[in-house]
Enzyme design. Structure first.
Site, PDB file in Angstrom:
ATOM      1  NE  ARG A 155      -3.065  -0.815   3.517  1.00 45.46           N
ATOM      2  CZ  ARG A 155      -4.193  -0.627   4.163  1.00 45.46           C
ATOM      3  NH1 ARG A 155      -5.596  -0.700   3.500  1.00 45.46           N
ATOM      4  NH2 ARG A 155      -4.017  -0.420   5.422  1.00 45.46           N
ATOM      5  CG  ASP A 156       3.747   4.481   1.016  1.00 48.05           C
ATOM      6  OD1 ASP A 156       3.377   5.092   0.107  1.00 48.05           O
ATOM      7  OD2 ASP A 156       4.203   5.060   2.005  1.00 48.05           O
ATOM      8  CB  ILE A 157       4.943   0.090  -3.889  1.00 47.71           C
ATOM      9  CG1 ILE A 157       4.711  -1.317  -3.174  1.00 47.71           C
ATOM     10  CG2 ILE A 157       6.074   0.075  -5.087  1.00 47.71           C
ATOM     11  CD1 ILE A 157       5.977  -1.970  -2.536  1.00 47.71           C
TER      12      ILE A 157
END
Length: 368
Positions: A155-157
Protein backbone atom coordinates in the site's frame (compact mmCIF):
# COMPACT_ATOMS: atom_id res chain seq x y z
CA UNK A 1 19.17 -8.69 22.49
CA UNK A 2 21.05 -6.14 20.38
CA UNK A 3 18.54 -3.41 21.20
CA UNK A 4 19.31 -3.77 24.91
CA UNK A 5 22.86 -2.60 24.27
CA UNK A 6 21.92 0.45 22.16
CA UNK A 7 21.27 3.84 23.75
CA UNK A 8 19.04 5.54 21.20
CA UNK A 9 19.82 8.99 22.64
CA UNK A 10 23.38 8.56 21.35
CA UNK A 11 22.30 7.43 17.87
CA UNK A 12 22.27 9.56 14.75
CA UNK A 13 18.79 10.74 13.76
CA UNK A 14 18.47 9.98 10.05
CA UNK A 15 14.84 10.84 9.38
CA UNK A 16 11.76 12.02 11.23
CA UNK A 17 8.14 11.78 10.05
CA UNK A 18 4.72 12.23 11.63
CA UNK A 19 4.65 8.59 12.68
CA UNK A 20 8.27 7.46 13.09
CA UNK A 21 11.87 8.42 13.77
CA UNK A 22 14.74 6.56 12.09
CA UNK A 23 18.13 6.36 13.82
CA UNK A 24 21.45 4.88 12.81
CA UNK A 25 23.69 2.87 15.11
CA UNK A 26 26.74 1.62 13.23
CA UNK A 27 25.43 -1.00 10.76
CA UNK A 28 21.89 -0.93 12.13
CA UNK A 29 18.80 1.17 11.54
CA UNK A 30 16.37 1.69 14.41
CA UNK A 31 12.79 2.68 13.69
CA UNK A 32 11.08 4.28 16.67
CA UNK A 33 7.26 4.21 16.69
CA UNK A 34 4.97 5.82 19.28
CA UNK A 35 2.41 3.16 20.23
CA UNK A 36 -0.05 5.77 21.52
CA UNK A 37 0.20 7.95 18.42
CA UNK A 38 -0.93 5.80 15.50
CA UNK A 39 -2.40 7.86 12.65
CA UNK A 40 -4.66 5.56 10.59
CA UNK A 41 -3.95 3.70 8.41
CA UNK A 42 -0.56 3.57 10.21
CA UNK A 43 -0.52 0.88 12.88
CA UNK A 44 2.68 -0.11 14.67
CA UNK A 45 1.35 -3.43 15.99
CA UNK A 46 0.17 -4.56 12.56
CA UNK A 47 3.51 -3.48 11.08
CA UNK A 48 5.44 -5.68 13.52
CA UNK A 49 3.04 -8.56 12.95
CA UNK A 50 3.63 -8.37 9.19
CA UNK A 51 7.41 -8.11 9.57
CA UNK A 52 7.48 -11.12 11.89
CA UNK A 53 5.34 -13.06 9.44
CA UNK A 54 7.68 -12.25 6.55
CA UNK A 55 10.80 -13.02 8.58
CA UNK A 56 13.95 -13.44 6.53
CA UNK A 57 12.30 -15.51 3.81
CA UNK A 58 12.64 -13.10 0.88
CA UNK A 59 15.93 -11.57 -0.22
CA UNK A 60 14.14 -8.41 -1.41
CA UNK A 61 12.43 -7.57 1.91
CA UNK A 62 14.57 -5.80 4.51
CA UNK A 63 14.31 -8.16 7.51
CA UNK A 64 13.29 -7.17 11.01
CA UNK A 65 16.09 -8.30 13.34
CA UNK A 66 14.53 -7.41 16.69
CA UNK A 67 11.70 -5.43 18.24
CA UNK A 68 11.33 -4.01 21.71
CA UNK A 69 8.77 -1.94 23.61
CA UNK A 70 10.17 0.83 25.83
CA UNK A 71 8.98 2.29 29.11
CA UNK A 72 7.94 5.42 27.19
CA UNK A 73 5.42 3.37 25.18
CA UNK A 74 7.61 3.49 22.10
CA UNK A 75 8.29 0.50 19.90
CA UNK A 76 11.83 0.04 18.58
CA UNK A 77 12.43 -1.98 15.41
CA UNK A 78 15.96 -3.04 14.47
CA UNK A 79 16.96 -3.50 10.81
CA UNK A 80 20.18 -3.71 8.81
CA UNK A 81 21.17 -0.20 7.77
CA UNK A 82 21.25 0.69 4.08
CA UNK A 83 22.50 4.11 3.04
CA UNK A 84 20.55 4.96 -0.10
CA UNK A 85 16.99 4.58 -1.38
CA UNK A 86 15.93 4.21 -4.99
CA UNK A 87 14.69 7.79 -5.29
CA UNK A 88 18.09 9.12 -4.23
CA UNK A 89 19.75 6.72 -6.66
CA UNK A 90 17.59 8.04 -9.50
CA UNK A 91 18.23 11.64 -8.42
CA UNK A 92 22.00 11.23 -8.61
CA UNK A 93 21.74 10.19 -12.26
CA UNK A 94 20.12 13.46 -13.35
CA UNK A 95 22.91 15.67 -14.65
CA UNK A 96 22.77 19.35 -15.49
CA UNK A 97 22.61 20.01 -19.21
CA UNK A 98 25.72 22.11 -19.84
CA UNK A 99 24.97 23.04 -23.41
CA UNK A 100 25.29 26.81 -23.56
CA UNK A 101 23.36 29.17 -25.73
CA UNK A 102 25.40 31.53 -27.92
CA UNK A 103 23.97 35.05 -27.41
CA UNK A 104 25.99 36.45 -30.33
CA UNK A 105 24.28 34.03 -32.70
CA UNK A 106 20.90 35.35 -31.62
CA UNK A 107 22.01 38.96 -32.07
CA UNK A 108 23.30 38.27 -35.58
CA UNK A 109 20.25 36.24 -36.62
CA UNK A 110 17.23 38.58 -36.97
CA UNK A 111 14.87 35.61 -37.38
CA UNK A 112 15.40 34.64 -33.72
CA UNK A 113 13.52 36.95 -31.34
CA UNK A 114 15.47 38.38 -28.41
CA UNK A 115 13.80 37.44 -25.12
CA UNK A 116 14.54 38.80 -21.69
CA UNK A 117 13.82 35.58 -19.79
CA UNK A 118 16.80 33.29 -19.21
CA UNK A 119 16.62 29.83 -20.77
CA UNK A 120 15.08 27.09 -18.63
CA UNK A 121 17.74 24.89 -17.07
CA UNK A 122 17.43 21.22 -17.97
CA UNK A 123 18.66 18.16 -16.11
CA UNK A 124 19.15 15.05 -18.23
CA UNK A 125 18.41 11.53 -17.02
CA UNK A 126 21.63 9.55 -17.42
CA UNK A 127 20.56 6.41 -15.56
CA UNK A 128 22.02 3.46 -17.47
CA UNK A 129 18.79 1.67 -18.36
CA UNK A 130 20.68 -1.18 -20.00
CA UNK A 131 22.57 -1.84 -16.78
CA UNK A 132 19.86 -1.32 -14.18
CA UNK A 133 16.28 -1.38 -15.47
CA UNK A 134 15.68 -5.11 -15.98
CA UNK A 135 17.46 -6.14 -12.78
CA UNK A 136 15.64 -3.52 -10.71
CA UNK A 137 12.30 -4.47 -12.26
CA UNK A 138 12.76 -8.18 -11.60
CA UNK A 139 13.90 -7.64 -8.01
CA UNK A 140 10.94 -5.43 -7.15
CA UNK A 141 8.46 -7.78 -8.82
CA UNK A 142 9.92 -10.73 -6.90
CA UNK A 143 9.64 -8.82 -3.62
CA UNK A 144 6.06 -7.67 -4.22
CA UNK A 145 5.08 -11.14 -5.47
CA UNK A 146 6.32 -12.59 -2.17
CA UNK A 147 4.14 -10.12 -0.27
CA UNK A 148 1.07 -10.96 -2.32
CA UNK A 149 1.68 -14.71 -1.94
CA UNK A 150 1.57 -14.07 1.81
CA UNK A 151 -1.72 -12.15 1.53
CA UNK A 152 -0.06 -8.79 2.19
CA UNK A 153 -0.73 -5.56 0.28
CA UNK A 154 2.11 -3.10 0.84
CA UNK A 155 0.00 0.00 0.00
CA UNK A 156 2.95 2.41 -0.18
CA UNK A 157 5.29 1.18 -2.90
CA UNK A 158 7.46 4.12 -3.96
CA UNK A 159 11.19 4.66 -4.64
CA UNK A 160 11.71 6.08 -1.14
CA UNK A 161 10.61 2.70 0.25
CA UNK A 162 13.10 0.73 -1.84
CA UNK A 163 16.59 0.57 -0.35
CA UNK A 164 19.79 -0.29 -2.24
CA UNK A 165 22.90 -2.07 -1.06
CA UNK A 166 25.70 0.37 -0.28
CA UNK A 167 27.89 -1.18 -2.96
CA UNK A 168 26.53 0.50 -6.10
CA UNK A 169 29.68 -0.42 -8.02
CA UNK A 170 28.30 -3.90 -8.66
CA UNK A 171 26.59 -4.68 -11.96
CA UNK A 172 23.25 -3.99 -10.29
CA UNK A 173 22.70 -3.23 -6.59
CA UNK A 174 20.44 -5.44 -4.51
CA UNK A 175 17.06 -3.92 -3.67
CA UNK A 176 15.02 -4.23 -0.47
CA UNK A 177 11.39 -3.24 0.15
CA UNK A 178 10.86 -1.40 3.44
CA UNK A 179 8.17 0.38 5.51
CA UNK A 180 5.11 -1.74 6.24
CA UNK A 181 3.49 0.95 8.37
CA UNK A 182 0.25 1.03 6.37
CA UNK A 183 0.43 -2.47 4.88
CA UNK A 184 -2.60 -4.76 4.98
CA UNK A 185 -2.52 -8.44 5.93
CA UNK A 186 -5.61 -10.13 4.55
CA UNK A 187 -4.89 -13.18 6.74
CA UNK A 188 -4.74 -11.21 10.00
CA UNK A 189 -8.16 -11.41 11.65
CA UNK A 190 -7.42 -8.46 13.92
CA UNK A 191 -6.61 -6.24 10.96
CA UNK A 192 -9.52 -7.41 8.80
CA UNK A 193 -11.87 -6.83 11.75
CA UNK A 194 -10.60 -3.30 12.23
CA UNK A 195 -10.51 -2.66 8.48
CA UNK A 196 -12.84 -5.03 6.56
CA UNK A 197 -11.55 -6.28 3.21
CA UNK A 198 -14.47 -4.78 1.29
CA UNK A 199 -14.14 -1.46 3.11
CA UNK A 200 -10.42 -0.76 3.23
CA UNK A 201 -9.17 2.79 3.65
CA UNK A 202 -8.36 4.67 0.45
CA UNK A 203 -5.89 7.07 2.07
CA UNK A 204 -3.00 4.93 0.88
CA UNK A 205 0.04 5.28 -1.38
CA UNK A 206 1.93 8.51 -1.90
CA UNK A 207 1.30 11.15 -4.56
CA UNK A 208 1.76 9.94 -8.12
CA UNK A 209 1.97 6.28 -7.05
CA UNK A 210 -1.76 6.04 -6.23
CA UNK A 211 -3.72 3.57 -8.35
CA UNK A 212 -6.66 4.97 -10.38
CA UNK A 213 -9.27 2.76 -8.67
CA UNK A 214 -8.25 4.20 -5.28
CA UNK A 215 -8.55 7.73 -6.66
CA UNK A 216 -12.21 6.95 -7.40
CA UNK A 217 -12.98 5.53 -3.98
CA UNK A 218 -12.86 1.77 -4.62
CA UNK A 219 -12.39 0.20 -1.17
CA UNK A 220 -12.28 -3.48 -2.15
CA UNK A 221 -8.93 -3.10 -3.91
CA UNK A 222 -6.24 -5.77 -3.85
CA UNK A 223 -2.53 -6.14 -4.58
CA UNK A 224 -3.10 -4.47 -7.93
CA UNK A 225 -2.49 -1.13 -6.20
CA UNK A 226 1.13 -2.21 -5.64
CA UNK A 227 1.49 -3.24 -9.28
CA UNK A 228 0.28 0.19 -10.42
CA UNK A 229 2.78 1.90 -8.10
CA UNK A 230 5.54 -0.22 -9.62
CA UNK A 231 4.42 0.83 -13.10
CA UNK A 232 4.90 4.48 -12.18
CA UNK A 233 8.38 3.76 -10.80
CA UNK A 234 9.29 2.05 -14.09
CA UNK A 235 8.12 5.12 -15.98
CA UNK A 236 10.56 7.24 -13.97
CA UNK A 237 13.55 5.31 -15.32
CA UNK A 238 12.52 6.04 -18.89
CA UNK A 239 11.99 9.82 -18.73
CA UNK A 240 14.52 12.02 -20.52
CA UNK A 241 14.78 15.22 -18.49
CA UNK A 242 13.45 17.53 -15.83
CA UNK A 243 13.63 21.29 -15.39
CA UNK A 244 13.89 21.15 -11.60
CA UNK A 245 16.95 19.97 -9.73
CA UNK A 246 16.19 17.04 -7.45
CA UNK A 247 12.90 16.18 -9.14
CA UNK A 248 12.52 12.72 -10.71
CA UNK A 249 9.61 12.90 -13.19
CA UNK A 250 7.26 10.08 -14.17
CA UNK A 251 4.89 9.63 -17.08
CA UNK A 252 2.17 11.30 -14.97
CA UNK A 253 2.21 14.07 -12.38
CA UNK A 254 0.03 15.42 -9.60
CA UNK A 255 1.38 18.96 -9.63
CA UNK A 256 3.95 18.30 -6.91
CA UNK A 257 6.73 18.95 -9.42
CA UNK A 258 5.69 22.61 -9.39
CA UNK A 259 7.49 24.79 -6.87
CA UNK A 260 5.69 25.16 -3.52
CA UNK A 261 2.99 22.65 -4.46
CA UNK A 262 2.04 19.43 -2.67
CA UNK A 263 0.08 18.13 -5.64
CA UNK A 264 -3.53 16.97 -5.71
CA UNK A 265 -5.50 13.82 -6.49
CA UNK A 266 -7.62 15.70 -9.02
CA UNK A 267 -4.59 16.85 -10.96
CA UNK A 268 -3.25 13.29 -10.83
CA UNK A 269 -6.52 11.94 -12.24
CA UNK A 270 -6.41 14.48 -15.06
CA UNK A 271 -2.79 13.60 -15.82
CA UNK A 272 -3.54 9.86 -15.95
CA UNK A 273 -6.45 10.45 -18.32
CA UNK A 274 -4.42 12.85 -20.47
CA UNK A 275 -1.63 10.31 -20.95
CA UNK A 276 -3.64 7.08 -21.08
CA UNK A 277 -7.14 8.11 -22.14
CA UNK A 278 -10.52 7.83 -20.41
CA UNK A 279 -12.33 4.47 -20.43
CA UNK A 280 -16.09 4.17 -20.56
CA UNK A 281 -17.71 3.46 -17.21
CA UNK A 282 -18.98 0.15 -18.65
CA UNK A 283 -15.37 -1.01 -19.02
CA UNK A 284 -14.38 0.09 -15.52
CA UNK A 285 -16.69 -2.10 -13.51
CA UNK A 286 -14.83 -1.63 -10.22
CA UNK A 287 -15.67 2.08 -10.21
CA UNK A 288 -19.15 1.44 -11.62
CA UNK A 289 -19.99 -1.05 -8.87
CA UNK A 290 -17.83 -0.06 -5.91
CA UNK A 291 -16.51 3.46 -6.45
CA UNK A 292 -17.48 7.08 -6.96
CA UNK A 293 -19.34 6.44 -10.19
CA UNK A 294 -21.34 9.69 -9.99
CA UNK A 295 -18.16 11.73 -9.62
CA UNK A 296 -16.53 9.94 -12.55
CA UNK A 297 -19.52 10.34 -14.87
CA UNK A 298 -20.15 13.90 -13.71
CA UNK A 299 -16.60 15.01 -14.47
CA UNK A 300 -15.66 12.84 -17.43
CA UNK A 301 -18.86 11.39 -18.90
CA UNK A 302 -19.99 7.78 -19.17
CA UNK A 303 -18.67 6.97 -22.63
CA UNK A 304 -14.97 7.75 -22.29
CA UNK A 305 -12.99 9.77 -24.81
CA UNK A 306 -12.18 6.99 -27.28
CA UNK A 307 -8.47 7.30 -26.41
CA UNK A 308 -8.15 4.76 -23.59
CA UNK A 309 -4.87 2.98 -24.26
CA UNK A 310 -6.19 -0.58 -24.07
CA UNK A 311 -9.06 0.17 -26.47
CA UNK A 312 -6.57 0.94 -29.25
CA UNK A 313 -4.95 -1.33 -31.82
CA UNK A 314 -1.76 -3.02 -30.59
CA UNK A 315 0.58 -0.80 -32.62
CA UNK A 316 -1.11 2.30 -31.21
CA UNK A 317 -0.83 0.90 -27.67
CA UNK A 318 2.91 0.43 -28.18
CA UNK A 319 3.32 3.95 -29.54
CA UNK A 320 1.52 5.34 -26.47
CA UNK A 321 3.89 3.44 -24.17
CA UNK A 322 6.94 4.66 -26.10
CA UNK A 323 5.68 8.25 -26.07
CA UNK A 324 5.16 8.15 -22.30
CA UNK A 325 8.47 6.39 -21.65
CA UNK A 326 10.79 7.76 -24.35
CA UNK A 327 14.01 6.19 -23.04
CA UNK A 328 12.68 2.71 -23.80
CA UNK A 329 14.30 3.27 -27.19
CA UNK A 330 17.70 3.23 -25.48
CA UNK A 331 17.39 -0.43 -24.45
CA UNK A 332 19.85 -2.22 -26.71
CA UNK A 333 18.43 -5.74 -26.38
CA UNK A 334 15.32 -5.97 -28.55
CA UNK A 335 13.92 -8.86 -26.49
CA UNK A 336 14.35 -6.96 -23.24
CA UNK A 337 12.60 -3.93 -24.69
CA UNK A 338 9.72 -6.09 -25.88
CA UNK A 339 9.40 -7.67 -22.43
CA UNK A 340 9.16 -4.22 -20.88
CA UNK A 341 6.49 -3.15 -23.36
CA UNK A 342 4.47 -6.33 -22.82
CA UNK A 343 4.66 -5.96 -19.04
CA UNK A 344 3.81 -2.26 -19.12
CA UNK A 345 0.73 -2.93 -21.26
CA UNK A 346 -0.24 -5.67 -18.81
CA UNK A 347 0.20 -3.37 -15.81
CA UNK A 348 -1.45 -0.26 -17.25
CA UNK A 349 -5.07 -1.45 -17.08
CA UNK A 350 -7.29 0.82 -14.99
CA UNK A 351 -9.27 -2.29 -14.04
CA UNK A 352 -7.40 -4.23 -11.34
CA UNK A 353 -9.12 -7.43 -12.49
CA UNK A 354 -7.31 -7.09 -15.82
CA UNK A 355 -4.05 -5.67 -14.47
CA UNK A 356 -1.29 -8.25 -14.49
CA UNK A 357 -0.32 -9.86 -11.20
CA UNK A 358 3.32 -10.07 -10.17
CA UNK A 359 3.31 -13.77 -10.99
CA UNK A 360 2.12 -12.99 -14.52
CA UNK A 361 4.86 -10.38 -14.89
CA UNK A 362 7.48 -12.89 -13.75
CA UNK A 363 6.21 -15.37 -16.34
CA UNK A 364 6.79 -12.75 -19.03
CA UNK A 365 10.26 -11.94 -17.74
CA UNK A 366 11.21 -15.63 -17.74
CA UNK A 367 10.46 -16.04 -21.43
CA UNK A 368 13.56 -16.61 -23.60
Amino acid sequence: MKLDSIDITHCQLVKSTRTARIYRSDTYAIKCLALDFDIPPHNAKFEVSILNKLGNKCKHILPLLESKATDNNDLLLLFPFEEMNLYEFMQMHYKRDRRKKNPYYDLLNPSIPIVADPPVQKYTNQLDVNRYSLSFFRQMVEGIAFLHENKIIHRDIKPQNIMLTNNTSTVSPKLYIIDFGISYDMANNSQTSAEPMDSKVTDISTGIYKAPEVLFGVKCYDGGVDVWSLLIIISQWFQRETSRMGHVPAMIDDGSDDMNSDGSDFRLICSIFEKLGIPSIQKWEEVAQHGSVDAFVGMFGADGDGKYVLDQEKDVQISIVERNMPRLDEIADVKVKQKFINCILGMVSFSPNERWSCQRILQELEKP
